[in-house]
Design a protein around this motif. Sequence first.
Motif, PDB file in Angstrom:
ATOM      1  N   ASN A  62      28.019  22.494 -72.787  1.00 17.48           N
ATOM      2  CA  ASN A  62      28.915  21.543 -73.424  1.00 17.48           C
ATOM      3  C   ASN A  62      28.587  20.122 -72.953  1.00 17.48           C
ATOM      4  O   ASN A  62      28.636  19.840 -71.758  1.00 17.48           O
ATOM      5  N   PRO A  63      28.249  19.189 -73.862  1.00 12.74           N
ATOM      6  CA  PRO A  63      27.885  17.834 -73.428  1.00 12.74           C
ATOM      7  C   PRO A  63      29.029  17.057 -72.781  1.00 12.74           C
ATOM      8  O   PRO A  63      28.789  16.025 -72.152  1.00 12.74           O
ATOM      9  N   SER A  64      30.261  17.547 -72.903  1.00 13.33           N
ATOM     10  CA  SER A  64      31.375  16.869 -72.238  1.00 13.33           C
ATOM     11  C   SER A  64      31.647  17.435 -70.846  1.00 13.33           C
ATOM     12  O   SER A  64      32.573  16.991 -70.162  1.00 13.33           O
ATOM     13  N   TYR A  65      30.828  18.397 -70.406  1.00 16.38           N
ATOM     14  CA  TYR A  65      31.010  18.976 -69.082  1.00 16.38           C
ATOM     15  C   TYR A  65      30.927  17.898 -67.997  1.00 16.38           C
ATOM     16  O   TYR A  65      30.113  16.962 -68.072  1.00 16.38           O
ATOM     17  N   ARG A  66      31.728  18.090 -66.965  1.00 18.77           N
ATOM     18  CA  ARG A  66      31.605  17.281 -65.758  1.00 18.77           C
ATOM     19  C   ARG A  66      30.586  17.941 -64.824  1.00 18.77           C
ATOM     20  O   ARG A  66      30.140  19.068 -65.049  1.00 18.77           O
ATOM     21  N   GLU A  67      30.221  17.230 -63.767  1.00 16.46           N
ATOM     22  CA  GLU A  67      29.162  17.698 -62.879  1.00 16.46           C
ATOM     23  C   GLU A  67      29.431  19.091 -62.321  1.00 16.46           C
ATOM     24  O   GLU A  67      28.539  19.944 -62.279  1.00 16.46           O
ATOM     25  N   ARG A  68      30.669  19.340 -61.903  1.00 14.94           N
ATOM     26  CA  ARG A  68      30.991  20.641 -61.323  1.00 14.94           C
ATOM     27  C   ARG A  68      30.745  21.768 -62.309  1.00 14.94           C
ATOM     28  O   ARG A  68      30.221  22.823 -61.953  1.00 14.94           O
ATOM     29  N   LEU A  85      23.022  19.018 -74.739  1.00 16.11           N
ATOM     30  CA  LEU A  85      22.898  17.951 -75.740  1.00 16.11           C
ATOM     31  C   LEU A  85      23.994  18.070 -76.785  1.00 16.11           C
ATOM     32  O   LEU A  85      24.474  19.169 -77.070  1.00 16.11           O
ATOM     33  N   PRO A  86      24.359  16.946 -77.399  1.00 15.78           N
ATOM     34  CA  PRO A  86      25.190  17.033 -78.612  1.00 15.78           C
ATOM     35  C   PRO A  86      24.339  17.493 -79.781  1.00 15.78           C
ATOM     36  O   PRO A  86      23.111  17.637 -79.667  1.00 15.78           O
ATOM     37  N   ASN A  87      24.981  17.723 -80.914  1.00 17.74           N
ATOM     38  CA  ASN A  87      24.250  18.135 -82.120  1.00 17.74           C
ATOM     39  C   ASN A  87      23.165  17.123 -82.450  1.00 17.74           C
ATOM     40  O   ASN A  87      23.438  15.923 -82.590  1.00 17.74           O
ATOM     41  N   SER A  88      21.954  17.614 -82.622  1.00 20.38           N
ATOM     42  CA  SER A  88      20.808  16.739 -82.891  1.00 20.38           C
ATOM     43  C   SER A  88      19.621  17.620 -83.252  1.00 20.38           C
ATOM     44  O   SER A  88      19.629  18.833 -83.005  1.00 20.38           O
ATOM     45  N   TRP A  89      18.584  16.989 -83.818  1.00 16.24           N
ATOM     46  CA  TRP A  89      17.391  17.767 -84.131  1.00 16.24           C
ATOM     47  C   TRP A  89      16.743  18.285 -82.841  1.00 16.24           C
ATOM     48  O   TRP A  89      16.149  19.370 -82.837  1.00 16.24           O
ATOM     49  N   ILE A  98      24.026  11.431 -70.837  1.00 18.24           N
ATOM     50  CA  ILE A  98      24.782  12.545 -70.258  1.00 18.24           C
ATOM     51  C   ILE A  98      24.498  12.684 -68.766  1.00 18.24           C
ATOM     52  O   ILE A  98      25.392  12.965 -67.958  1.00 18.24           O
ATOM     53  N   LEU A  99      23.236  12.445 -68.391  1.00 18.01           N
ATOM     54  CA  LEU A  99      22.794  12.695 -67.025  1.00 18.01           C
ATOM     55  C   LEU A  99      23.080  11.564 -66.051  1.00 18.01           C
ATOM     56  O   LEU A  99      23.003  11.765 -64.835  1.00 18.01           O
ATOM     57  N   LEU A 112      26.739  22.797 -81.541  1.00 16.19           N
ATOM     58  CA  LEU A 112      25.752  23.876 -81.522  1.00 16.19           C
ATOM     59  C   LEU A 112      25.752  24.623 -80.196  1.00 16.19           C
ATOM     60  O   LEU A 112      25.272  25.759 -80.124  1.00 16.19           O
ATOM     61  N   TYR A 113      26.291  24.014 -79.123  1.00 16.29           N
ATOM     62  CA  TYR A 113      26.356  24.754 -77.870  1.00 16.29           C
ATOM     63  C   TYR A 113      27.355  25.904 -77.957  1.00 16.29           C
ATOM     64  O   TYR A 113      27.301  26.836 -77.161  1.00 16.29           O
ATOM     65  N   HIS A 114      28.257  25.843 -78.951  1.00 20.02           N
ATOM     66  CA  HIS A 114      29.222  26.927 -79.163  1.00 20.02           C
ATOM     67  C   HIS A 114      28.632  27.895 -80.185  1.00 20.02           C
ATOM     68  O   HIS A 114      27.991  27.492 -81.150  1.00 20.02           O
ATOM     69  N   ILE A 115      28.867  29.174 -79.981  1.00 15.82           N
ATOM     70  CA  ILE A 115      28.220  30.185 -80.818  1.00 15.82           C
ATOM     71  C   ILE A 115      28.622  30.075 -82.286  1.00 15.82           C
ATOM     72  O   ILE A 115      27.848  30.442 -83.170  1.00 15.82           O
ATOM     73  N   TYR A 116      29.804  29.540 -82.582  1.00 18.85           N
ATOM     74  CA  TYR A 116      30.224  29.345 -83.974  1.00 18.85           C
ATOM     75  C   TYR A 116      29.261  28.398 -84.680  1.00 18.85           C
ATOM     76  O   TYR A 116      28.730  28.706 -85.752  1.00 18.85           O
TER      77      TYR A 116
END
Length: 527
Positions: free
Chosen positions: A98-104, A74-78, A124-125, A226-230
């Motif tokens: 990462n929400p910009s990931y491609r299927e692979r 998901l992107p940043n969201s509650w 995304i899906l 938020l998917y990134h640890i930073y």
Amino acid sequence: MLRTQLFANPDGVFLHDAVLAACRRLPQKIALVDASLDPPRRFTYAEYGETVERLARGLLAAGLQPGEVVGIWLPNSWEFAAAYHAATLAGGLPTPLNPSYREREVRYQLENSGAVLLISDGTILKDVTLSGLPALRRVYFTRTPVVGAEAFTSLLARTSPSVAYPRPTRSPQETLAALPYSSGTTGLPKGVMLSHFNLVANVYQLLGPNASALNADDRMLCFLPLYHIYGLTVGLNTMLLAGGTLVLMPRFHLPLLTHLLVSERVTMSPFVPPAISALCHAAEQGQFPRDHHMRWIKSGAAPLAPELARRFTALTGILVNQGYGMTEASPVTHVGYVAPPELNRPWTIGRPLAQTECRILNEMGSEVAVGERGELVMRGPQFMLGYWKEPQATAAVLRDGWYWSGDVAVRDADDFFQIVGRRKEMIKYKGFAVAPAEVEAVLLEHPAVRDCGVVSRPDSDAGEIPCAFIVLRDTHPPSSALEKEIMDWVSQQLTPYKQPREIHFVAAVPRTPSGKILRRELRQQLT
């Protein structure tokens, strides 16, 4: 201004317990503002805690077993924030994607991690096929429906508060709380095993005396993913454990950012250098608000050019405080000072956090003198348990309890550190080592340069030569005359062996979502 103490003792503390304790302590205070919705959705600490607990019960009702992996795509969201903390409360292990990931890419992470549940969204899906993943049992959408996914709201359906959460069978030091995947600029991404103790200790290091200057009065704006640890640690977890307010943006978007700075009375924000450059450009165009309340920003994830920090503060009046770390360290190991003024040195990464030991070693493994370059080697409570299913890769970087960063650093007499390059990125020109970050910092001081990246090209005479890829400001069109001017500029700042032998004007420098230059893509352009 020594850093010897943590904010609190992390021993025996699970991350979700620390979050829920803050929710009980500050029930009426605003914990989270989700600016991806219009109007923004606001959660008090009491509401956030209740949402996390209801969602954890929903995950248990959906069949989640202790130790099983939950993918959050998901992107940043509650929904991201609550799903993350609920997964650990239910005994699961969240792996953010990462929400910009491609299927692979997403299939690789889900299969490698063994995720049994996935929380995502129809936007995304919609073009992704997830069939054939052996462990994946159920998929949920948050806002936009999609075939094959269940509603996220079903996990929030009323369940009995008497449902017991699984009791941990291992200590926080041994129980995993996050499985982020490293950026994978070389080879396939690796899952980084971070325990509850790692994450809580890193937050308590950041909140400790003389550390990051964050406290319960702060209102942090976070566009870092938020998917990134930073973003996950410095943004979400640190603000909630500090008792402050986190304003979430789904991504960096300049008009929304400048609006939220004022409307949400933001006091600080974690940044990456490309975003700082974009704000400098906006300020030069008169598009940065003057009636803001932001005191400082933290820069991380990629080297910060000294001139960029100076220009940002001169244009906005906002102090820059650079930090340093990596996913394997939860992520922060070093951070600078906001005050006193004489210790605000944004051209450095600052000093180590409390309980973080650092050594700078040469190629022979001996410690170098002050001012000399070497590989930065560290240990502390924030360092990972290892790489997921990668014992050989773990052994390569974790040796006798010390983490070998691969970054080349120098330390001054005041114990301030600077990162001057990557060991594997160092350019060898006729036997001389050239740090790309040093050349990039000089290029960014030229008034025509907006962004840049420096890589090596093989050369029969010199071994390797430095080549610069430059993004120009709109006011400076590319020309041979400008190329010569930039070359001359660098020749005035750096010794001859460090100077780029080629300049390529490009529309953009490829970077990871966290801001690191994708040097392999630049090298591919040379071939």
